[in-house]
Design a protein around this motif. Structure first.
Motif, PDB file in Angstrom:
ATOM      1  N   TYR A   1       0.877  -1.188   0.000  1.00 12.27           N
ATOM      2  CA  TYR A   1       0.000   0.000   0.000  1.00 12.27           C
ATOM      3  C   TYR A   1       0.902   1.222   0.000  1.00 12.27           C
ATOM      4  O   TYR A   1       1.584   1.477   0.990  1.00 12.27           O
ATOM      5  CB  TYR A   1      -0.841   0.049   1.270  1.00 12.27           C
TER       6      TYR A   1
ATOM      7  N   HIS B   1       3.998   1.144   2.062  1.00 14.22           N
ATOM      8  CA  HIS B   1       3.928   0.212   3.185  1.00 14.22           C
ATOM      9  C   HIS B   1       3.750  -1.212   2.647  1.00 14.22           C
ATOM     10  O   HIS B   1       2.745  -1.500   1.986  1.00 14.22           O
ATOM     11  CB  HIS B   1       2.756   0.572   4.090  1.00 14.22           C
TER      12      HIS B   1
ATOM     13  N   SER C   1      -1.798  -9.120  14.824  1.00 14.47           N
ATOM     14  CA  SER C   1      -2.731  -8.107  14.347  1.00 14.47           C
ATOM     15  C   SER C   1      -2.028  -7.121  13.420  1.00 14.47           C
ATOM     16  O   SER C   1      -0.910  -6.700  13.686  1.00 14.47           O
ATOM     17  CB  SER C   1      -3.317  -7.368  15.549  1.00 14.47           C
ATOM     18  N   GLY C   2      -2.683  -6.805  12.312  1.00 13.93           N
ATOM     19  CA  GLY C   2      -2.129  -5.817  11.394  1.00 13.93           C
ATOM     20  C   GLY C   2      -1.036  -6.350  10.489  1.00 13.93           C
ATOM     21  O   GLY C   2      -0.379  -5.591   9.793  1.00 13.93           O
ATOM     22  N   CYS C   3      -0.852  -7.683  10.463  1.00 11.10           N
ATOM     23  CA  CYS C   3       0.264  -8.208   9.673  1.00 11.10           C
ATOM     24  C   CYS C   3      -0.092  -8.306   8.201  1.00 11.10           C
ATOM     25  O   CYS C   3       0.780  -8.401   7.344  1.00 11.10           O
ATOM     26  CB  CYS C   3       0.702  -9.564  10.202  1.00 11.10           C
ATOM     27  N   GLY C   4      -1.376  -8.279   7.870  1.00 13.06           N
ATOM     28  CA  GLY C   4      -1.751  -8.344   6.463  1.00 13.06           C
ATOM     29  C   GLY C   4      -2.654  -9.517   6.129  1.00 13.06           C
ATOM     30  O   GLY C   4      -2.748  -9.925   4.970  1.00 13.06           O
ATOM     31  N   LYS C   5      -3.338 -10.068   7.133  1.00 11.01           N
ATOM     32  CA  LYS C   5      -4.204 -11.217   6.890  1.00 11.01           C
ATOM     33  C   LYS C   5      -5.399 -10.830   6.031  1.00 11.01           C
ATOM     34  O   LYS C   5      -5.744 -11.531   5.082  1.00 11.01           O
ATOM     35  CB  LYS C   5      -4.687 -11.812   8.230  1.00 11.01           C
ATOM     36  N   SER C   6      -6.029  -9.724   6.396  1.00  9.01           N
ATOM     37  CA  SER C   6      -7.180  -9.297   5.599  1.00  9.01           C
ATOM     38  C   SER C   6      -6.750  -8.962   4.179  1.00  9.01           C
ATOM     39  O   SER C   6      -7.468  -9.248   3.214  1.00  9.01           O
ATOM     40  CB  SER C   6      -7.848  -8.072   6.225  1.00  9.01           C
ATOM     41  N   THR C   7      -5.589  -8.348   4.074  1.00  2.00           N
ATOM     42  CA  THR C   7      -5.074  -8.019   2.741  1.00  2.00           C
ATOM     43  C   THR C   7      -4.891  -9.284   1.919  1.00  2.00           C
ATOM     44  O   THR C   7      -5.220  -9.324   0.727  1.00  2.00           O
ATOM     45  CB  THR C   7      -3.739  -7.271   2.861  1.00  2.00           C
TER      46      THR C   7
HETATM   47  N1  ATP Z   1      -6.408   0.344   2.169  1.00  2.00           N
HETATM   48  C1  ATP Z   1      -5.234   0.433   2.824  1.00  2.00           C
HETATM   49  N2  ATP Z   1      -4.379   1.445   2.568  1.00  2.00           N
HETATM   50  C2  ATP Z   1      -3.192   1.542   3.214  1.00  2.00           C
HETATM   51  N3  ATP Z   1      -2.758   0.665   4.121  1.00  2.00           N
HETATM   52  C3  ATP Z   1      -3.557  -0.373   4.427  1.00  2.00           C
HETATM   53  C4  ATP Z   1      -4.833  -0.534   3.798  1.00  2.00           C
HETATM   54  N4  ATP Z   1      -5.418  -1.652   4.310  1.00  2.00           N
HETATM   55  C5  ATP Z   1      -4.540  -2.138   5.196  1.00  2.00           C
HETATM   56  N5  ATP Z   1      -3.434  -1.387   5.284  1.00  2.00           N
HETATM   57  C6  ATP Z   1      -2.260  -1.636   6.122  1.00  2.00           C
HETATM   58  O1  ATP Z   1      -1.755  -2.899   5.786  1.00  2.00           O
HETATM   59  C7  ATP Z   1      -1.413  -3.618   6.951  1.00  2.00           C
HETATM   60  C8  ATP Z   1      -2.135  -4.936   6.961  1.00  2.00           C
HETATM   61  O2  ATP Z   1      -3.525  -4.696   7.099  1.00  2.00           O
HETATM   62  P1  ATP Z   1      -4.574  -5.894   7.223  1.00  2.00           P
HETATM   63  O3  ATP Z   1      -5.914  -5.284   7.399  1.00  2.00           O
HETATM   64  O4  ATP Z   1      -4.391  -6.797   6.086  1.00  2.00           O
HETATM   65  O5  ATP Z   1      -4.093  -6.577   8.572  1.00  2.00           O
HETATM   66  P2  ATP Z   1      -4.755  -7.769   9.380  1.00  2.00           P
HETATM   67  O6  ATP Z   1      -3.700  -8.777   9.555  1.00  2.00           O
HETATM   68  O7  ATP Z   1      -6.002  -8.217   8.764  1.00  2.00           O
HETATM   69  O8  ATP Z   1      -5.051  -7.068  10.777  1.00  2.00           O
HETATM   70  P3  ATP Z   1      -6.183  -7.448  11.861  1.00  2.00           P
HETATM   71  O9  ATP Z   1      -5.748  -8.695  12.519  1.00  2.00           O
HETATM   72  O10 ATP Z   1      -6.158  -6.284  12.802  1.00  2.00           O
HETATM   73  O11 ATP Z   1      -7.467  -7.588  11.128  1.00  2.00           O
HETATM   74  C9  ATP Z   1      -1.750  -2.731   8.127  1.00  2.00           C
HETATM   75  O12 ATP Z   1      -0.540  -2.154   8.609  1.00  2.00           O
HETATM   76  C10 ATP Z   1      -2.654  -1.681   7.580  1.00  2.00           C
HETATM   77  O13 ATP Z   1      -2.392  -0.461   8.220  1.00  2.00           O
END
Ligand code: ATP
Ligand code: MG
Lengths: 259, 247, 266
Positions: free
Chosen positions: C14, C17, C39-45
């Motif tokens: 992103y 990042h 948390s925040g490692c990028g799983k949802s991504t």
């Molecule tokens: N649309 C976006 N634009 C910029 N950065 C993003 C975007 N979506 C996510 N991020 C960043 O990418 C990283 C991974 O986000 P993601 O949502 O994939 O994490 P996650 O593992 O699902 O977290 P959680 O366990 O809290 O759900 C985070 O640091 C977040 O700040």
């Protein structure tokens, strides 16, 4: 039952009181500008009931124009609004232009419409449509933007067809905002209906008002004003009823708030 | 900056379309003069003291109307919004008065108040009252009861609550109401001027240009200036809201 | 067994990042794979790139099947309040004939035990029931691959156990391939046939673990099983739980301050 009665009394006592005071004042003061309600009602009765041609030739065409102008504006406003609202880019191009067009007082364009469409129904419709399309359009844009990300993602994941995306997701999500716009523009259509009838025509409620003024017939003038008030009240109530049904799915029911 | 450029492009596109329509044989030239002609005329008019006085007259009357409407509607809204009994009792009256379009009152106002600025100011006030009144009442409805209770606990009286808690938290809604009211008042003002309810003002200028020499370019100059006033008012009030009401 | 999903050197950035830094793994047909990570490692991504909601910056995702379904974490927002429960389940089936649509919806609602709530609106249901509607909708779609993003994160413990067992039962009976993202280590061991452990940002694959537990699982006996306990602590060690790095402590403190100030201001 007792609650209902007291609510009814609470609601209408002051109204009835004011009418009575006005009536009494009218009898004693006998001011030509403020005829008493009884005279206004008599004038209305003589004007529209005793001579039904006045009703069919003035009130019916007026209301028809109002409703068709409003309907056209709704169709244009909602479809264009949803389209613009779902495209950030399109809104960037159109935004400032819309702000400007919306700010133009529609009566200022009456002369232009008069020349473009000649006097008559199409000129009146153009005035009404131009005047009332903006609240619907801008509210639809707002509503279409408010579709939340999860719903957008859900729709994308399930690969729903385009028509379902527009009619099944964007339109319902935007509908509370759209209805707010519809209500504003309905009361505006009443204003513009009158404006469009003040020049270049001799039929309609607006032109009758002007005629009453020219003849210094204050009682008829008041009858026309009261008629417009009743009309506005009735249209708004009808639209609210439709809105309540159409938005019945909303989690927090509006019925409780309005009660 | 990019968005700004796109906005300009949008307006430019509109002007080009208008220019083409104005010059095309489909539309009679005297009905829709193209923007090149209209903007030439606009420059001429902006240097004419006569036109400037029309604009000043409309703007001045508009500002007076807005101030009067605020002075009437905000206190009434506060009373209606905070005392339910008054609100119930006056509800039928208000619901009956509100839908009466202000332009329907033009004939009556003309015979009662004459052709001076009183008529257009009165009618603009009538039109501007409602958005402010309803937004104020609505704001008090939305008032967080926790805030009120907190203030009450600290010994603030009813009046104190009204001025220290209710008014500040209602302010954003009230300002939105004023912004809507300003646009409505402008429409009514120009309409009244157009309907011969005045001897000066943008509406009067438009009407004169049309009925006398049939100068459509001047009609459109008036229209464009009226639209510009609307944009300025709207943006100005929006900016005030953002600046003063940061929460 | 054939592969249902192949992910090769997947990376996503992103702006500047880096959220995912080169992931490669496969999911076999009929498998239930859990993805755990801080948390925040990028799983949802990761899920968003697999489901095609965002195009990855690099790498490939290939799905051997026609379509996939996603159960979002934010269940209340993924359901449409203007549709009934049944309407929501039928939502992805509009191209089917009406009778077929009805049948599939009724079937799916039956599986999740909500046949009685078909005429209700989603907001009239509890959180756990809403999540079951979202699951029923995904199942009615008959996806080749079912993606779930922290599906049980915001329901209470009791409901969570029920939903976990529901997922296990449904996928056993219907042979669905499932990829579940979670940050709950216990849940990943309890549900999964395999566990993918991700590192902190940017997400990289730390371990790909088989779960040597029998297919039948039980909330009481499985969780006390020695294999379960051992695997759980292994995953925990891989995720560095218990001895957070200095960096993480600071982040945690900052997050705590932020949430505190949010509660104060709101
Ligand atoms: N649309 C976006 N634009 C910029 N950065 C993003 C975007 N979506 C996510 N991020 C960043 O990418 C990283 C991974 O986000 P993601 O949502 O994939 O994490 P996650 O593992 O699902 O977290 P959680 O366990 O809290 O759900 C985070 O640091 C977040 O700040
Ligand atoms: Mg996530």
């Amino acid at each position: 039952m007792g609650g209902l009665v007291s609510k009814f009394l609470q609601r209408w006592t002051v109204f009835a009181g004011l009418v009575v005071v006005w009536q009494l004042l009218g009898w004693f003061a006998d001011d030509p500008f403020f005829p008493p309600p009884s005279k206004i009602l008599t004038a209305a009765y003589e004007w529209w009931v005793v001579e039904p041609s006045n009703f069919t030739e003035h009130i019916v065409p007026s209301v028809t124009r109002l409703l068709s102008g409003w309907a056209i504006a709704c169709v244009i406003g909602v479809s264009l609004g949803l389209l613009l609202g779902r495209s950030e880019r399109a809104m960037e191009y159109a935004g400032p232009l819309l702000v400007f067009l919306r700010s133009i007082p529609p009566p200022a364009l009456v002369p232009v419409f008069l020349l473009l469409f000649k006097a008559g129904t199409s000129m009146q419709l153009a005035t009404i449509v131009f005047g009332v399309v903006w609240p619907v359009l801008l509210n639809s844009v707002d509503g279409a933007r408010s579709v939340d990300v999860t719903k957008v993602d859900t729709s994308a994941v399930f690969q729903i067809p385009r028509w379902q995306w527009v009619l099944g997701v964007v339109l319902p999500a935007a509908s509370p905002k759209i209805f707010a716009g519809l209500r504003v523009s309905l009361s505006l259509s009443l204003v513009l209906m009158v404006i469009s009838e003040l020049v270049g025509t001799d039929n309609g409620i607006g032109s009758q008002l002007m005629q009453a003024q020219r003849e210094f017939d204050y009682t008829r003038m008041w009858a026309g004003i009261v008629l417009l008030g009743v009309l506005g009240y009735g249209l708004n109530t009808a639209l609210l009823a439709v809105e309540r049904r159409a938005l019945a799915w909303q989690p927090r029911s509006r019925d409780e708030q309005h009660a | 900056m990019r968005a700004f450029t796109r906005g300009l492009l949008g307006i430019a596109g509109f002007l080009v379309l208008w220019e083409l329509l104005g010059r095309s044989p489909l539309i009679p030239a005297e009905a829709l003069p193209p923007p090149s002609v209209v903007f030439g005329e606009l420059v001429t008019q902006l240097t004419s003291p006569d036109f400037i006085s029309h604009v000043v007259a409309t703007v001045l009357a508009l500002l007076i109307a807005i101030v009067i409407a605020v002075v009437i509607a905000v206190p009434s809204g506060l009373v209606l919004g905070s005392i339910p009994a008054v609100r119930h009792a006056t509800r039928a009256v208000i619901e009956f008065l509100r839908p009466i379009p202000s332009v329907a009152l033009i004939p009556l106002a003309l015979v009662m108040l004459g052709f001076g600025p009183e008529t257009k100011i009165t009618l603009a006030v009538y039109a501007a009252l409602w958005p402010i009144l309803f937004n104020t009442i609505y704001a008090l409805d939305e008032l967080d009861s926790l805030l009120v209770d907190t203030a009450r606990v600290f010994g603030t009286g009813r009046i104190g609550v009204l001025f220290l808690v209710a008014l500040p938290s209602a302010l954003p809604f009230v300002l939105t109401g004023i912004r809507l009211a300003a646009t409505t008042a402008l429409v009514v003002m120009v309409s009244v001027e157009l309907m011969a309810g005045s001897q000066i003002g943008i509406g009067y200028f438009i009407m004169e240009a049309r009925s006398g020499p049939g100068r459509m370019d001047q009609v459109l100059v008036g229209t464009v200036v009226a639209g510009a006033i609307g944009v300025l008012l709207n943006n100005g009030l929006e900016r005030v809201r953002r600046r003063w009401v940061a929460w | 067994m054939s592969n249902m999903l192949e992910v090769a050197d997947l990376g996503h950035t992103y702006g500047d990042h880096e959220a995912i830094g080169g992931l490669s793994f496969t999911v076999r047909a009929g498998e239930l794979v859990c993805v755990v990570g801080p948390s925040g490692c990028g799983k949802s991504t990761l899920l968003r790139t697999i489901s095609g909601l965002v195009a990855p910056s690099r790498g490939d995702v290939s799905l051997h099947g026609s379509h996939l379904a996603v159960v979002f974490q934010d269940y209340s927002r993924s359901l449409f309040p203007w549709l009934t429960v049944q309407g929501n389940v039928e939502f992805p089936l509009r191209s089917l004939p009406r009778a077929e649509r009805r049948k599939r919806a009724a079937e799916a609602l039956e599986w999740v035990g909500l046949a009685g709530a078909a005429r209700k609106r989603p907001w009239q249901l509890s959180g756990g029931m809403q999540q079951r509607v979202a699951i029923a909708r995904a199942l009615a779609y008959r996806p080749a691959l079912l993606l779930m993003d922290e599906p049980f994160a915001s329901v209470d413990a009791q409901t969570r156990f029920e939903l976990e067992d529901l997922l296990l039962r449904v996928r056993r009976e219907h042979d669905t391939t499932v990829l579940v993202v979670t940050h709950d280590i216990d849940e990943s061991v309890y549900l999964g046939d395999r566990i993918l452990v991700l590192s902190g940002s940017p997400a990289r694959l730390v371990a790909d673990l088989e779960v040597p537990l029998p297919a039948e699982r039980n909330q009481v006996t499985t969780r006390t099983d020695e294999v379960f306990v051992e695997l759980r602590s292994k995953v925990a060690r891989l995720l560095n739980v218990g001895k957070p790095a200095a960096m993480d402590v600071e982040k945690w403190a900052a997050a705590e301050r932020e949430s505190l100030s949010e509660t104060v201001s709101s």
